[in-house]
Design a protein around this motif. Structure first.
Motif, PDB file in Angstrom:
ATOM      1  N   LEU A 114      37.107  56.733  35.813  1.00  0.00           N
ATOM      2  CA  LEU A 114      37.799  56.735  37.370  1.00  0.00           C
ATOM      3  C   LEU A 114      38.881  55.498  37.327  1.00  0.00           C
ATOM      4  CD1 LEU A 114      38.118  58.121  39.969  1.00  0.00           C
ATOM      5  CD2 LEU A 114      36.153  57.011  40.680  1.00  0.00           C
ATOM      6  N   GLY A 115      38.245  54.411  37.021  1.00  0.00           N
ATOM      7  CA  GLY A 115      39.293  53.250  37.134  1.00  0.00           C
ATOM      8  C   GLY A 115      40.420  53.456  36.285  1.00  0.00           C
ATOM      9  N   HIS A 116      40.388  53.982  35.013  1.00  0.00           N
ATOM     10  CA  HIS A 116      41.324  54.095  34.193  1.00  0.00           C
ATOM     11  C   HIS A 116      42.692  55.070  34.966  1.00  0.00           C
ATOM     12  CE1 HIS A 116      43.687  55.825  30.738  1.00  0.00           C
ATOM     13  NE2 HIS A 116      43.754  54.645  30.434  1.00  0.00           N
ATOM     14  N   ALA A 117      41.973  56.266  35.433  1.00  0.00           N
ATOM     15  CA  ALA A 117      42.591  57.297  36.155  1.00  0.00           C
ATOM     16  C   ALA A 117      43.744  56.479  37.142  1.00  0.00           C
ATOM     17  CB  ALA A 117      41.734  58.354  36.612  1.00  0.00           C
ATOM     18  N   ILE A 118      43.030  55.650  37.821  1.00  0.00           N
ATOM     19  CA  ILE A 118      43.603  55.032  39.077  1.00  0.00           C
ATOM     20  C   ILE A 118      44.916  54.151  38.593  1.00  0.00           C
ATOM     21  CG2 ILE A 118      43.423  53.566  41.040  1.00  0.00           C
ATOM     22  CD1 ILE A 118      41.963  56.282  41.427  1.00  0.00           C
ATOM     23  N   LEU A 119      44.581  53.576  37.597  1.00  0.00           N
ATOM     24  CA  LEU A 119      45.495  52.584  36.900  1.00  0.00           C
ATOM     25  C   LEU A 119      46.527  53.326  36.447  1.00  0.00           C
ATOM     26  CD1 LEU A 119      45.329  49.746  36.655  1.00  0.00           C
ATOM     27  CD2 LEU A 119      44.674  49.982  34.304  1.00  0.00           C
ATOM     28  N   LYS A 229      41.837  43.987  34.697  1.00  0.00           N
ATOM     29  CA  LYS A 229      40.736  42.841  34.131  1.00  0.00           C
ATOM     30  C   LYS A 229      39.515  43.576  33.590  1.00  0.00           C
ATOM     31  CE  LYS A 229      41.989  39.390  37.120  1.00  0.00           C
ATOM     32  NZ  LYS A 229      41.471  38.547  38.149  1.00  0.00           N
ATOM     33  N   THR A 230      39.195  44.656  34.052  1.00  0.00           N
ATOM     34  CA  THR A 230      37.876  45.258  33.808  1.00  0.00           C
ATOM     35  C   THR A 230      37.679  45.939  32.651  1.00  0.00           C
ATOM     36  OG1 THR A 230      37.696  45.911  36.054  1.00  0.00           O
ATOM     37  CG2 THR A 230      36.178  47.010  34.538  1.00  0.00           C
ATOM     38  N   HIS A 246      33.967  43.105  41.092  1.00  0.00           N
ATOM     39  CA  HIS A 246      34.742  41.894  40.665  1.00  0.00           C
ATOM     40  C   HIS A 246      35.375  41.422  42.112  1.00  0.00           C
ATOM     41  CE1 HIS A 246      35.100  42.982  36.214  1.00  0.00           C
ATOM     42  NE2 HIS A 246      33.634  42.243  36.686  1.00  0.00           N
ATOM     43  N   ILE A 247      35.787  42.448  42.726  1.00  0.00           N
ATOM     44  CA  ILE A 247      36.592  42.340  44.067  1.00  0.00           C
ATOM     45  C   ILE A 247      35.591  41.474  45.121  1.00  0.00           C
ATOM     46  CG2 ILE A 247      37.600  43.088  46.258  1.00  0.00           C
ATOM     47  CD1 ILE A 247      39.177  44.943  44.721  1.00  0.00           C
ATOM     48  N   VAL A 248      34.577  42.228  45.275  1.00  0.00           N
ATOM     49  CA  VAL A 248      33.396  41.531  46.269  1.00  0.00           C
ATOM     50  C   VAL A 248      32.861  40.284  45.718  1.00  0.00           C
ATOM     51  CG1 VAL A 248      32.950  43.791  47.517  1.00  0.00           C
ATOM     52  CG2 VAL A 248      31.593  42.998  45.580  1.00  0.00           C
ATOM     53  N   GLU A 249      32.815  40.025  44.577  1.00  0.00           N
ATOM     54  CA  GLU A 249      32.474  38.523  43.944  1.00  0.00           C
ATOM     55  C   GLU A 249      33.280  37.647  44.288  1.00  0.00           C
ATOM     56  OE1 GLU A 249      32.068  39.198  39.530  1.00  0.00           O
ATOM     57  OE2 GLU A 249      30.318  40.310  39.934  1.00  0.00           O
TER      58      GLU A 249
END
Ligand code: UTP
Length: 296
Positions: A114-119, A229-230, A246-249
């Protein structure tokens, strides 16, 4: 620079392989499976438009062209229905997308998560512009006129914090979903709570809560930097939840927005049948027929 609070664009990823619904999805995209008489993708596009989205970006793959065709004009069919005077059916296939709404598509060449699809759609979102993501296999049946998604957009406009729709699930279901960490806080009168982390498919005993992520997100533009970066996980996929972690960190605020709707996960047989039953029960004629069948 003043941060943008308007949400005009929605990314709808449809490039997955739909393995949980095989063999139905071998040749037919999961997103075109019908709930009563409309495909899943049409419900989610209508949900987005009714909340004020002006531009829809489909992330698709080769072999799933039927999804784009569904939103295209079919002159022959329209001509035929017009000639036969079938006005009601004609209306149902004409202008599926209103004229003022833009719909475009980009390709994800491999289902890398999903992350890749959004990118893959990032170049269509302007610099600094927040955006929405809607996953079409989550069927959100609203119980009132104000849909969850619209309420999330309004909340973002007011507070400027990313919103992620969640619903409470049974403890033994956490291992199927992305689960949010809410630091044991409870939803009281407030409809959203700060998220402090995400865990993909935890066992009940290690789950930080029993609130699962439903596929509706309002996200700040910075998400793209974090997805970039993921690195890919053990299955080679780039997960959106890893980037969100990573965002919430780094303290960028993301909130869990509690759904008031009935949710059906139509990526599974159970959810798919559930959504069909829910809609069928609201149609008087079909309800009568169902009662007849059950009496047999
Ligand atoms: P899912 O993980 O539920 O869908 O992704 P899937 O991979 O198609 O289904 P299964 O798990 O194999 O049964 C949610 C949404 O994200 C899209 C899917 O098409 C679906 O709409 N997706 C998923 C992509 O566009 N690309 C991907 O790499 C993965």
């Amino acid at each position: 620079m003043k941060k943008i609070r308007q949400i005009k664009k929605a990314i709808i990823p449809v490039a997955g392989l739909g393995t949980r619904m095989l063999p139905a999805t071998k040749a037919i995209p999961k997103e075109l499976l019908p709930i009563l008489d409309k495909p899943l993708i049409q419900y989610v596009v209508e949900e987005a438009i009714s909340a004020g989205i002006k531009e829809i970006i489909l992330v698709t793959r080769s072999g799933k062209e039927a999804i784009e065709n569904h939103f295209d004009v079919n002159f022959e069919l329209e001509y035929l229905l017009e000639r036969k005077g079938k006005k009601k059916i004609l209306k149902s296939i004409k202008n599926v997308i209103p004229k003022d709404i833009k719909i475009s598509s980009v390709k994800q060449d491999r289902a890398l998560g999903l992350g890749h699809a959004i990118l893959c759609a990032s170049h269509l979102i302007d610099k600094g512009e927040p955006f929405a993501i809607l996953l079409p296999d989550e069927f959100v049946l609203n119980n009132d006129s104000k849909n969850d998604f619209l309420r999330m957009i309004n909340c973002f406009k007011k507070e400027g914090k990313g919103q992620i729709l969640v619903e409470k699930i049974k403890n033994n279901e956490t291992s199927k979903y992305g689960i949010v960490n809410l630091d044991n806080k409870k939803f009281g009168k407030k409809e959203n709570l700060k998220i402090t982390g995400f865990v993909e498919k935890p066992l009940a005993k290690s789950a930080p809560s029993n609130y699962r992520i439903i596929g509706r997100y309002i996200l700040p533009h910075e998400v793209f930097n974090y997805i970039n970066k993921t690195s890919s996980g053990k299955d080679g996929e780039i997960q959106l939840t890893d980037a969100l972690n990573h965002i919430v960190e780094e303290q960028t605020n993301l909130e869990a927005f509690l759904s008031k709707s009935d949710i059906y996960d139509c990526g599974t047989k159970k959810g798919f049948i559930g959504a069909n039953i829910a809609l069928a029960l609201s149609d008087k004629e079909i309800l009568k027929y169902i009662k007849e069948i059950l009496r047999r």
